[in-house]
Motif scaffolding. Structure first.
Motif, PDB file in Angstrom:
ATOM      1  N   ILE A 108       0.650  -1.196  -0.042  1.00  0.00           N
ATOM      2  CA  ILE A 108      -0.209   0.002   0.048  1.00  0.00           C
ATOM      3  C   ILE A 108       0.860   1.275  -0.054  1.00  0.00           C
TER       4      ILE A 108
ATOM      5  N   LEU B 120       7.884   0.482  -1.935  1.00  0.00           N
ATOM      6  CA  LEU B 120       7.609  -0.126  -3.306  1.00  0.00           C
ATOM      7  C   LEU B 120       8.989   0.462  -4.027  1.00  0.00           C
TER       8      LEU B 120
ATOM      9  N   PHE C  79       5.696  -4.769  -9.701  1.00  0.00           N
ATOM     10  CA  PHE C  79       5.227  -4.335  -8.398  1.00  0.00           C
ATOM     11  C   PHE C  79       3.813  -3.610  -8.502  1.00  0.00           C
ATOM     12  N   MET C  80       2.797  -3.408  -7.693  1.00  0.00           N
ATOM     13  CA  MET C  80       1.506  -3.050  -7.664  1.00  0.00           C
ATOM     14  C   MET C  80       1.349  -2.240  -6.279  1.00  0.00           C
ATOM     15  N   GLN C  81       0.645  -1.027  -6.366  1.00  0.00           N
ATOM     16  CA  GLN C  81       0.411  -0.275  -5.304  1.00  0.00           C
ATOM     17  C   GLN C  81      -0.954  -0.307  -5.061  1.00  0.00           C
ATOM     18  N   CYS C  82      -1.469  -1.187  -3.865  1.00  0.00           N
ATOM     19  CA  CYS C  82      -2.609  -1.496  -3.738  1.00  0.00           C
ATOM     20  C   CYS C  82      -3.006  -2.068  -2.226  1.00  0.00           C
ATOM     21  N   ASP C  83      -4.184  -1.556  -1.525  1.00  0.00           N
ATOM     22  CA  ASP C  83      -4.485  -2.141  -0.349  1.00  0.00           C
ATOM     23  C   ASP C  83      -4.991  -3.607  -0.609  1.00  0.00           C
TER      24      ASP C  83
ATOM     25  N   ASN D  77      -8.659  -4.358  -1.036  1.00  0.00           N
ATOM     26  CA  ASN D  77      -9.243  -4.092  -2.237  1.00  0.00           C
ATOM     27  C   ASN D  77      -8.656  -4.802  -3.515  1.00  0.00           C
ATOM     28  N   LEU D  78      -7.694  -5.824  -3.253  1.00  0.00           N
ATOM     29  CA  LEU D  78      -7.154  -6.375  -4.377  1.00  0.00           C
ATOM     30  C   LEU D  78      -7.959  -7.025  -5.001  1.00  0.00           C
TER      31      LEU D  78
END
Ligand SMILES: C[S@@+](CC[C@H](N)C(=O)[O-])C[C@H]1O[C@@H](n2cnc3c(N)ncnc32)[C@H](O)[C@@H]1O
Lengths: 211, 122
Positions: free
Chosen positions: A79, A84, A100-104, A107-108
């Motif tokens: 998050i 990251l 990489f991925m920015q996510c909570d 909520n993925l």
């Protein structure tokens, strides 16, 4: 790759420079991280040639360890954008590919079972109650082969019950009990290091039967 | 972000039921060679949404994938190479992912898609 070599390489990684308390940012040390991934690969064959996701990847330790053990594709999710950024620098330093991925994590939304293996050291839920359980639920939803995770030993019975009953795990097994030195990152920790008992778990999702 | 990652991802905006595939708008991408792993490709083929992959590949200027594919094609070396290239060798560095249902844009910066939602989207 030898265990010692893996541990050595993980020891060179940059870690959180300004850890965020509310996100429970403490790294998995090279000793534990190397053993976790080494077991996943050498005992169970869950890493090499597989798609591996690193949930709450922080500075990328577990995901990069998977890449070092020849995962076909590794995806790290966090998050926190600063972590990251460090994680992608670590990947460049080791000359490894990792997405990489920015996510909570809550909520993925991924298609189920495309990922083979999830590796994670989730927040223990000391700051936000239940975040360890949220990570586990999501991991067991997306993984098709296995989920490796660390949880406080005090939660062992609860984790076992909820994984099998509510999250559709076929098996939930404690591989070993560890002492986890959470370093004194935070002022409210009085001692220099806070040593807590942590279980290394391996969960097998029900989806695995179909494979 | 590689196209394999794109193939797993659905839009996570509240209320969206399908949300797949996210439309890829690529501004900058790079290619990096990866060793070809035939076993992996054969196995993963069955889990890939082909149309989404072919569409994403076109968005990064790679038009070499057929519109439709079936498992019999996996016997052809040429097909395997293209599949491999699209899936694992193209990295989208800058651009966006767009929700097919709501038009919500998720930016991609330095290769990292930002899928964080606002309060009212959760
Ligand atoms: C205990 S640290 C582990 C870091 C890293 N995986 C490691 O092993 O060194 C937990 C990580 O989870 C991230 N995190 C916390 N809550 C999150 C959430 N809801 N979604 C995604 N990441 C989260 C934090 O930013 C932090 O990097």
């Amino acid at each position: 790759m030898k265990l010692k070599q893996l541990e050595g390489l993980l020891g060179t990684l940059q870690q959180f420079s300004h850890p965020k308390i509310e996100l429970e940012q403490y790294p998995t040390g090279p000793h534990i991280a190397s053993r976790l991934l080494y077991t996943a690969e050498n005992t169970y064959g869950d890493i090499s040639g597989k798609i591996v996701a690193d949930f709450g990847c922080g500075c990328g330790t577990l995901g990069l360890a998977s890449a070092l053990l020849d995962a076909e594709q590794v995806i790290g999710i966090d998050i926190d954008p600063q972590s990251l950024e460090v994680a992608s620098e670590n990947a460049v330093d080791l000359e490894l590919e990792m997405d990489f991925m920015q996510c909570d994590i809550n909520n993925l939304r991924w298609r189920d079972h495309l990922v083979h293996t999830v590796v994670m050291n989730p927040p223990f839920g000391t700051r936000r109650k239940g975040s360890d359980i949220e990570f586990l639920a999501k991991a067991l939803k997306v993984a098709s082969c296995a989920v490796y995770s660390l949880h406080k030993t005090t939660t062992r019975d609860f984790i076992k019950k909820i994984a099998v009953r509510d999250f559709n795990a076929r098996t939930a097994e404690v591989l070993c009990e560890l002492r986890y030195d959470v370093p004194q990152l935070y002022k409210f920790h009085k001692k220099k290091e806070v040593d807590i008992a942590v279980d290394l778990w391996r969960f097998v999702p029900n989806a695995n039967q179909a494979l | 972000m590689r196209l394999l990652t794109h193939n797993m991802l659905s839009s996570n905006v509240k209320g969206v039921v399908d949300g797949f595939p996210l439309r890829l708008e690529a501004e900058k991408w790079v290619e990096k060679e990866v060793e070809l792993n035939v076993d992996f490709l054969r196995h993963i083929f069955h889990k890939i949404e082909w149309k989404a992959l072919a569409g994403a590949a076109r968005a990064v200027g790679y038009g070499e994938l057929p519109d439709e594919a079936d498992a019999a094609m996996l016997d052809a070396e040429d097909f395997l190479r293209r599949f491999h290239h699209a899936l694992l060798e193209i990295h989208v560095e800058e651009g966006a992912l767009v929700c097919p249902d709501t038009g919500r844009r998720f930016p991609i910066n330095k290769g990292i898609p930002n899928m964080l939602l606002n309060e009212d989207e959760i």
